[in-house]
Scaffold this motif. Structure first.
Motif, short mmCIF file in Angstrom:
data_model
loop_
_atom_site.label_atom_id
_atom_site.label_comp_id
_atom_site.label_asym_id
_atom_site.label_seq_id
_atom_site.Cartn_x
_atom_site.Cartn_y
_atom_site.Cartn_z
N LYS A 53 -26.25 -68.95 20.34
CA LYS A 53 -27.26 -69.02 21.39
C LYS A 53 -27.25 -70.38 22.09
O LYS A 53 -27.42 -70.47 23.30
CB LYS A 53 -28.64 -68.73 20.80
CG LYS A 53 -29.76 -68.71 21.82
CD LYS A 53 -31.10 -68.43 21.15
CE LYS A 53 -32.23 -68.46 22.17
NZ LYS A 53 -33.55 -68.28 21.52
N SER A 54 -27.05 -71.45 21.31
CA SER A 54 -27.04 -72.78 21.90
C SER A 54 -26.29 -73.75 21.00
O SER A 54 -26.18 -73.55 19.78
CB SER A 54 -28.46 -73.30 22.14
OG SER A 54 -29.13 -73.50 20.91
N LEU A 66 -27.81 -69.70 16.20
CA LEU A 66 -27.28 -68.36 16.37
C LEU A 66 -28.34 -67.42 16.93
O LEU A 66 -29.52 -67.75 17.00
CB LEU A 66 -26.75 -67.82 15.04
CG LEU A 66 -25.63 -68.64 14.38
CD1 LEU A 66 -25.19 -67.97 13.08
CD2 LEU A 66 -24.46 -68.82 15.32
N SER A 67 -27.89 -66.22 17.33
CA SER A 67 -28.78 -65.27 17.99
C SER A 67 -29.88 -64.74 17.08
O SER A 67 -30.87 -64.18 17.56
CB SER A 67 -27.96 -64.09 18.53
OG SER A 67 -27.20 -63.50 17.50
N GLY A 164 -21.18 -74.38 29.68
CA GLY A 164 -21.96 -74.08 28.49
C GLY A 164 -21.74 -72.70 27.91
O GLY A 164 -22.53 -72.24 27.08
N THR A 165 -20.64 -72.03 28.26
CA THR A 165 -20.43 -70.66 27.81
C THR A 165 -19.40 -70.54 26.69
O THR A 165 -19.26 -69.47 26.10
CB THR A 165 -19.97 -69.77 28.98
OG1 THR A 165 -18.74 -70.27 29.50
CG2 THR A 165 -21.03 -69.74 30.07
N VAL A 166 -18.66 -71.63 26.39
CA VAL A 166 -17.63 -71.57 25.35
C VAL A 166 -17.72 -72.84 24.49
O VAL A 166 -17.72 -73.95 25.01
CB VAL A 166 -16.21 -71.45 25.94
CG1 VAL A 166 -15.17 -71.42 24.81
CG2 VAL A 166 -16.09 -70.21 26.80
N ALA A 182 -23.76 -67.30 24.24
CA ALA A 182 -24.59 -66.41 25.05
C ALA A 182 -26.03 -66.89 24.95
O ALA A 182 -26.78 -66.51 24.05
CB ALA A 182 -24.47 -64.96 24.58
N ALA A 183 -26.40 -67.77 25.87
CA ALA A 183 -27.71 -68.44 25.78
C ALA A 183 -28.87 -67.47 25.78
O ALA A 183 -29.88 -67.68 25.12
CB ALA A 183 -27.84 -69.44 26.92
#
Length: 285
Positions: A53-54, A66-67, A164-166, A182-183
């Motif tokens: 998530k971040s 994590l998600s 910020g996606t990888v 996947a924020a």
């Protein structure tokens, strides 16, 4: 002169005690660094449908959320002199500690998760290891050594892409792992991270708040004899929980078929090729 000599001996003893305290502190820090980085390595090998998530960075230390709300810490270190166990994964996907196969699967396959990752501690000058709730055992060749500096044997570098996606991690073996971030994708069951199963009595029903965002929730998975339903609220509450998970315990006396010994209620959210999963541990008293 006698007083002076006694004073010197006391000062030397104090120095020895302080050195020992410093070394114990370093060892404790090394154990934490090792366990934290093994946890990240286990996630890289087997994400179990949990997305990142971040990622936040501070002086070479990365905090990964994590998600499902769980948090991991990745520390990028330099070669140190504290002798720590060597951890690797063989060609068949099993953990290897100090060159000794453990028989514990690290990499999931055929839709199954891995079998956990090693946790380490130091006891009486030796490294010890366990998997899950199994007992502690000495690591072969796991003498602590006499070094005094921390080190990291797993990761050489880590970086987050500009958009910020990888999140990219490079191992000391030269291998690179690119992990999607996947924020907005989130799946979080309230109380799922307290480490203990939620107790139920015969036929009891309980409700749990769930936070889901940017994904398509699927029907929950539950053990044989149990039942679980996921329903969306009319509006999210002040903490962002927008779904309700209703869990029904088995009724003892009714005919139920127990397919396995699992005790997990699983909620899944899908967004394209990405998944977010959280699990609630339950038990029947």
């Amino acid at each position: 002169m006698v007083v002076s000599l006694v004073g010197c001996k006391v000062d030397d003893l104090k120095d020895d005690v302080n050195d020992l305290k410093d070394r114990v502190a370093l060892i404790e820090e090394q154990v934490k660094l090792l366990n934290d980085n093994v946890e990240v390595l286990a996630y890289v090998l087997d994400p179990q449908q949990k997305t990142i998530k971040s990622v936040t960075e501070n002086n070479g230390q990365y905090v990964i959320t994590l998600s499902d709300g769980s948090v991991m810490t990745l520390s990028i270190g330099q070669p140190g002199t504290i002798v720590q166990p060597e951890i690797s994964v063989d060609n068949n996907g099993y953990w290897v500690v100090n060159g000794n196969p453990t028989g514990v699967k690290a990499v999931g396959e055929d839709g199954k998760n891995g079998e956990g990752y090693p946790e380490f501690r130091v006891e009486e000058g030796k490294w010890q290891v366990r998997f899950g709730e199994s007992g502690w055992s000495d690591v072969p060749g796991g003498d602590l050594g006499t070094g005094t500096s921390l080190g990291d044997q797993f990761f050489e570098s880590a970086s987050l892409s500009e958009d910020g996606t990888v999140f990219t991690i490079k191992g000391v073996d030269g291998k690179e792992y690119s992990l999607p971030v996947a924020a907005g994708l989130e799946c979080k069951i309230e109380g799922s991270d307290n480490g203990t199963p939620v107790p139920f009595v015969n036929g009891e029903m309980k409700e749990f708040r769930v936070k889901i965002s940017e994904g398509n929730p699927l029907a929950p998975i539950y053990p044989a004899g149990w039942r679980a339903e996921l329903t969306k609220k009319e509006a999210a509450d002040a903490n962002g929980y927008n779904y309700t998970l209703t869990v029904y315990a088995p009724v003892i006396g009714r005919a139920t078929v127990v397919a396995d010994n699992t005790n997990e209620i699983v909620v899944r959210v899908n967004k394209g090729t990405l998944w977010a999963v959280d699990k609630l541990q339950v038990e029947l008293e």
